[in-house]
Design a protein around this motif. Sequence first.
Motif, PDB file in Angstrom:
ATOM      1  N   PHE A  53       5.423   6.945 -12.917  1.00  0.00           N
ATOM      2  CA  PHE A  53       4.689   5.929 -12.155  1.00  0.00           C
ATOM      3  C   PHE A  53       5.399   4.579 -12.280  1.00  0.00           C
ATOM      4  N   LEU A  54       5.746   4.214 -13.505  1.00  0.00           N
ATOM      5  CA  LEU A  54       6.420   2.932 -13.744  1.00  0.00           C
ATOM      6  C   LEU A  54       7.844   2.932 -13.207  1.00  0.00           C
ATOM      7  N   LEU A  55       8.529   4.061 -13.323  1.00  0.00           N
ATOM      8  CA  LEU A  55       9.878   4.166 -12.774  1.00  0.00           C
ATOM      9  C   LEU A  55       9.848   4.020 -11.256  1.00  0.00           C
ATOM     10  N   SER A  56       8.811   4.545 -10.639  1.00  0.00           N
ATOM     11  CA  SER A  56       8.665   4.445  -9.186  1.00  0.00           C
ATOM     12  C   SER A  56       8.429   3.010  -8.744  1.00  0.00           C
ATOM     13  N   LEU A  57       7.883   2.206  -9.616  1.00  0.00           N
ATOM     14  CA  LEU A  57       7.692   0.788  -9.306  1.00  0.00           C
ATOM     15  C   LEU A  57       9.041   0.132  -9.056  1.00  0.00           C
ATOM     16  N   LEU A  58      10.041   0.552  -9.804  1.00  0.00           N
ATOM     17  CA  LEU A  58      11.376  -0.029  -9.671  1.00  0.00           C
ATOM     18  C   LEU A  58      12.239   0.676  -8.627  1.00  0.00           C
ATOM     19  N   LEU A  59      12.170   2.008  -8.600  1.00  0.00           N
ATOM     20  CA  LEU A  59      13.100   2.767  -7.778  1.00  0.00           C
ATOM     21  C   LEU A  59      12.505   3.328  -6.487  1.00  0.00           C
ATOM     22  N   GLY A  60      11.200   3.467  -6.438  1.00  0.00           N
ATOM     23  CA  GLY A  60      10.525   3.954  -5.239  1.00  0.00           C
ATOM     24  C   GLY A  60      11.008   5.312  -4.773  1.00  0.00           C
ATOM     25  N   PRO A  61      11.492   5.405  -3.545  1.00  0.00           N
ATOM     26  CA  PRO A  61      11.897   6.692  -2.978  1.00  0.00           C
ATOM     27  C   PRO A  61      13.040   7.368  -3.737  1.00  0.00           C
ATOM     28  N   VAL A  62      13.866   6.605  -4.407  1.00  0.00           N
ATOM     29  CA  VAL A  62      14.954   7.192  -5.192  1.00  0.00           C
ATOM     30  C   VAL A  62      14.369   8.009  -6.348  1.00  0.00           C
ATOM     31  N   ALA A  63      13.312   7.496  -6.977  1.00  0.00           N
ATOM     32  CA  ALA A  63      12.648   8.234  -8.052  1.00  0.00           C
ATOM     33  C   ALA A  63      12.039   9.525  -7.511  1.00  0.00           C
ATOM     34  N   THR A  64      11.479   9.477  -6.321  1.00  0.00           N
ATOM     35  CA  THR A  64      10.913  10.672  -5.702  1.00  0.00           C
ATOM     36  C   THR A  64      12.005  11.723  -5.487  1.00  0.00           C
TER      37      THR A  64
ATOM     38  N   VAL B 256       0.840  -1.199   0.000  1.00  0.00           N
ATOM     39  CA  VAL B 256       0.000   0.000   0.000  1.00  0.00           C
ATOM     40  C   VAL B 256       0.874   1.248   0.000  1.00  0.00           C
ATOM     41  N   GLY B 257       1.905   1.267   0.810  1.00  0.00           N
ATOM     42  CA  GLY B 257       2.809   2.410   0.867  1.00  0.00           C
ATOM     43  C   GLY B 257       3.550   2.630  -0.441  1.00  0.00           C
ATOM     44  N   TRP B 258       4.014   1.538  -1.047  1.00  0.00           N
ATOM     45  CA  TRP B 258       4.739   1.641  -2.315  1.00  0.00           C
ATOM     46  C   TRP B 258       3.804   2.135  -3.417  1.00  0.00           C
ATOM     47  N   GLY B 259       2.583   1.625  -3.435  1.00  0.00           N
ATOM     48  CA  GLY B 259       1.595   2.066  -4.425  1.00  0.00           C
ATOM     49  C   GLY B 259       1.234   3.528  -4.258  1.00  0.00           C
ATOM     50  N   THR B 260       1.115   3.970  -3.018  1.00  0.00           N
ATOM     51  CA  THR B 260       0.827   5.370  -2.753  1.00  0.00           C
ATOM     52  C   THR B 260       1.972   6.254  -3.226  1.00  0.00           C
ATOM     53  N   LEU B 261       3.191   5.832  -2.993  1.00  0.00           N
ATOM     54  CA  LEU B 261       4.361   6.579  -3.453  1.00  0.00           C
ATOM     55  C   LEU B 261       4.380   6.666  -4.978  1.00  0.00           C
ATOM     56  N   MET B 262       3.991   5.612  -5.650  1.00  0.00           N
ATOM     57  CA  MET B 262       3.934   5.622  -7.103  1.00  0.00           C
ATOM     58  C   MET B 262       2.938   6.667  -7.602  1.00  0.00           C
ATOM     59  N   LEU B 263       1.780   6.733  -6.961  1.00  0.00           N
ATOM     60  CA  LEU B 263       0.770   7.721  -7.349  1.00  0.00           C
ATOM     61  C   LEU B 263       1.239   9.147  -7.064  1.00  0.00           C
TER      62      LEU B 263
END
Length: 51
Positions: free
Chosen positions: A31-42, A7-14
Amino acid sequence: MDESYFVGWGTLMLINAVLAQGKNRSGLNWFLLSLLLGPVATFFLALSEKK
Protein backbone atom coordinates in the motif's frame (compact mmCIF):
# COMPACT_ATOMS: atom_id res chain seq x y z
CA MET A 1 -4.94 19.09 -9.19
CA ASP A 2 -8.06 17.27 -10.17
CA GLU A 3 -9.78 15.30 -7.39
CA SER A 4 -10.27 12.28 -9.65
CA TYR A 5 -6.48 11.89 -9.83
CA PHE A 6 -6.29 11.39 -6.06
CA VAL A 7 -9.29 9.07 -6.02
CA GLY A 8 -7.79 6.92 -8.77
CA TRP A 9 -4.39 6.77 -7.08
CA GLY A 10 -5.99 5.86 -3.75
CA THR A 11 -8.05 3.14 -5.38
CA LEU A 12 -4.92 1.71 -7.01
CA MET A 13 -3.22 1.67 -3.61
CA LEU A 14 -6.08 -0.35 -2.13
CA ILE A 15 -6.13 -2.75 -5.07
CA ASN A 16 -2.40 -3.34 -4.68
CA ALA A 17 -2.79 -4.02 -0.96
CA VAL A 18 -5.48 -6.63 -1.60
CA LEU A 19 -3.50 -8.18 -4.44
CA ALA A 20 -0.42 -8.39 -2.20
CA GLN A 21 -2.35 -10.08 0.59
CA GLY A 22 -3.66 -12.60 -1.93
CA LYS A 23 -0.04 -13.45 -2.72
CA ASN A 24 0.85 -13.77 0.99
CA ARG A 25 2.80 -10.51 1.04
CA SER A 26 2.47 -7.50 3.32
CA GLY A 27 -0.54 -5.46 2.26
CA LEU A 28 0.60 -2.43 4.23
CA ASN A 29 4.05 -2.41 2.65
CA TRP A 30 2.60 -2.64 -0.85
CA PHE A 31 0.00 0.00 0.00
CA LEU A 32 2.77 2.42 0.98
CA LEU A 33 4.96 1.42 -1.96
CA SER A 34 2.02 2.14 -4.26
CA LEU A 35 1.87 5.65 -2.86
CA LEU A 36 5.28 6.25 -4.40
CA LEU A 37 5.28 4.03 -7.47
CA GLY A 38 1.60 3.63 -8.37
CA PRO A 39 1.12 1.56 -11.54
CA VAL A 40 4.75 0.42 -11.52
CA ALA A 41 4.14 -1.30 -8.16
CA THR A 42 1.06 -2.98 -9.64
CA PHE A 43 3.16 -4.27 -12.53
CA PHE A 44 5.80 -5.78 -10.24
CA LEU A 45 3.18 -7.23 -7.92
CA ALA A 46 1.29 -8.83 -10.78
CA LEU A 47 4.49 -10.51 -12.01
CA SER A 48 5.57 -11.73 -8.59
CA GLU A 49 5.04 -15.33 -7.50
CA LYS A 50 2.90 -16.31 -4.55
CA LYS A 51 4.92 -16.89 -1.38
